[in-house]
Write a protein that holds these residues in place. Sequence first.
Motif, short mmCIF file in Angstrom:
data_model
loop_
_atom_site.label_atom_id
_atom_site.label_comp_id
_atom_site.label_asym_id
_atom_site.label_seq_id
_atom_site.Cartn_x
_atom_site.Cartn_y
_atom_site.Cartn_z
N ILE A 27 6.74 61.52 2.83
CA ILE A 27 5.37 61.13 2.45
C ILE A 27 4.32 61.61 3.44
CG2 ILE A 27 6.19 59.11 1.19
CD1 ILE A 27 5.22 57.38 3.55
N PHE A 28 4.76 62.22 4.55
CA PHE A 28 3.78 62.62 5.56
C PHE A 28 2.77 63.61 5.01
CE2 PHE A 28 2.05 64.92 9.16
CZ PHE A 28 1.78 63.90 10.05
N GLY A 29 3.20 64.49 4.13
CA GLY A 29 2.29 65.47 3.56
C GLY A 29 1.12 64.86 2.82
N ASP A 30 1.26 63.60 2.38
CA ASP A 30 0.15 62.91 1.71
C ASP A 30 -1.03 62.71 2.65
OD1 ASP A 30 1.84 62.74 -0.47
OD2 ASP A 30 2.30 60.61 -0.20
N PHE A 31 -0.78 62.75 3.95
CA PHE A 31 -1.82 62.42 4.94
C PHE A 31 -2.21 63.60 5.82
CE2 PHE A 31 1.12 58.78 4.36
CZ PHE A 31 0.33 58.09 3.46
N ALA A 32 -1.48 64.70 5.73
CA ALA A 32 -1.85 65.91 6.46
C ALA A 32 -2.88 66.69 5.64
CB ALA A 32 -0.62 66.78 6.71
N PRO A 33 -3.83 67.38 6.30
CA PRO A 33 -3.95 67.57 7.75
C PRO A 33 -4.78 66.50 8.46
CG PRO A 33 -5.55 68.94 6.66
CD PRO A 33 -4.79 68.23 5.57
N ASP A 34 -5.20 65.42 7.75
CA ASP A 34 -5.98 64.39 8.44
C ASP A 34 -5.20 63.75 9.57
OD1 ASP A 34 -8.34 64.52 6.77
OD2 ASP A 34 -7.17 63.56 5.21
N MET A 35 -3.89 63.70 9.42
CA MET A 35 -3.03 63.16 10.46
C MET A 35 -2.25 64.31 11.09
SD MET A 35 -0.20 60.08 10.28
CE MET A 35 -1.44 58.80 10.09
N GLY A 36 -2.34 64.43 12.40
CA GLY A 36 -1.57 65.43 13.11
C GLY A 36 -0.28 64.84 13.66
N LYS A 52 13.71 61.90 7.39
CA LYS A 52 13.73 60.49 7.02
C LYS A 52 12.77 60.26 5.85
CE LYS A 52 14.25 59.16 11.89
NZ LYS A 52 13.64 58.36 12.98
N PRO A 53 12.77 59.10 5.25
CA PRO A 53 11.81 58.82 4.17
C PRO A 53 10.36 59.04 4.58
CG PRO A 53 13.54 57.16 4.16
CD PRO A 53 13.78 58.01 5.37
N ALA A 54 10.02 58.77 5.84
CA ALA A 54 8.64 58.97 6.28
C ALA A 54 8.23 60.43 6.19
CB ALA A 54 8.46 58.46 7.71
N ALA A 107 8.53 54.23 7.13
CA ALA A 107 7.75 54.83 6.04
C ALA A 107 6.57 53.93 5.66
CB ALA A 107 8.65 55.08 4.83
N TRP A 108 6.80 52.62 5.59
CA TRP A 108 5.70 51.70 5.30
C TRP A 108 4.65 51.76 6.41
CZ3 TRP A 108 3.47 47.71 7.94
CH2 TRP A 108 2.53 46.95 7.23
N GLY A 109 5.11 51.80 7.67
CA GLY A 109 4.19 51.83 8.79
C GLY A 109 3.35 53.10 8.81
N LEU A 110 3.94 54.22 8.43
CA LEU A 110 3.18 55.47 8.36
C LEU A 110 2.06 55.35 7.33
CD1 LEU A 110 2.59 58.49 8.75
CD2 LEU A 110 4.49 58.96 7.18
N ARG A 111 2.39 54.87 6.15
CA ARG A 111 1.38 54.77 5.10
C ARG A 111 0.28 53.79 5.49
NH1 ARG A 111 1.24 56.54 0.15
NH2 ARG A 111 3.47 57.09 0.12
N ARG A 112 0.64 52.65 6.06
CA ARG A 112 -0.35 51.66 6.44
C ARG A 112 -1.22 52.18 7.59
NH1 ARG A 112 -4.13 48.74 5.11
NH2 ARG A 112 -4.40 46.69 6.09
N THR A 113 -0.63 52.89 8.54
CA THR A 113 -1.40 53.47 9.64
C THR A 113 -2.42 54.46 9.11
OG1 THR A 113 0.44 53.19 11.20
CG2 THR A 113 -1.23 54.83 11.75
N ALA A 114 -2.00 55.29 8.17
CA ALA A 114 -2.93 56.26 7.59
C ALA A 114 -4.09 55.55 6.90
CB ALA A 114 -2.18 57.16 6.60
#
Length: 309
Positions: free
Chosen positions: A189-198, A184-186, A125-132
């Motif tokens: 939070i994924f919706g915070d970065f969609a649709p910029d992240m596919g 999972k926890p990730a 989850a941390w890695g997803l947020r930092r990658t975004a």
Amino acid sequence: MIEAAMIWNEPNNKSHWDPAIDPDWSRFAEMASLAGQAIRAENGSLPRVLGGMSPIDPGFVRNLADKGVMDHVDVVAVHGFPLDWNLWQIHEWPAKLEEIRAVTDKPVWVSEVGVSSFGAEEVQAWGLRRTAELLIGKTPRIHWYSLYDLPRAWPATTRHKEAEGSSYYRHFHMGLLREDGSPKPAADIFGDFAPDMGVCQWFHFEDHRLDPAVAWLKRLGVRHLRTGLSWADSFRPDALAWFDRQMEALRDFDVTVTFCFTPEHRGIEPHHTSPPIAPEEFAEFCAAMIRRYAPGSGEQRPVLARAEA
């Protein structure tokens, strides 16, 4: 339905292309160039993407440019997994993009990036947020790998399998969803970065996860999806029926479709990583899939603009 066609997957990774047979990538260059020409002949406006490289290597780009490949692709793609397999840190992502931009004038996409939850789901989850934070706005396309964990009963596509130790087992924990489909926890939070992240999600032949995957992708707000159509699978009985079902299910997304995997009986060696005996056969497969799922309309669509840091 299809927004881009990708030619192969990780061609500089020996888990996907055999360097013992093709040490200087001259066979790959011929095959990729023929495929690029075939795709362009079927649909002159469809962006052609050079299969995402892993590792990120400007020397590999220069090599293919010297062999003429860049004349037949419109986008260069990279893959990166700095928290799992790469020998660089996650904050180096912008610099890695610049390394490739320094050797090509093509747009650079990140067609796979991800973090395994092998060690801890909180790390993913941390890695997803930092990658975004590091990539959104820096590249036209970002595809998170992946939606689902790889089922433990299936093999991961690597060269040395279990002999790779924990590196191998990390492949099974890359999903936003566990194998049973629970989030999972990730995923929360994924919706915070969609649709910029596919999302990049590979579907196996007659994959039982297809329909629930579509439901989850829509729930997460995904617009851009990367997946594959396997040349090797095209020789299975009822292959076209499966391809049709897969592509129809994905019709609501902007799909980057990846063409890859050599049929064993058409390889110089009987393995999916082998250069084909006749590279024009791969080009013919690419052309057939474009005719079927992205036929040219005569309307010229511009390639997505290069994003700058």
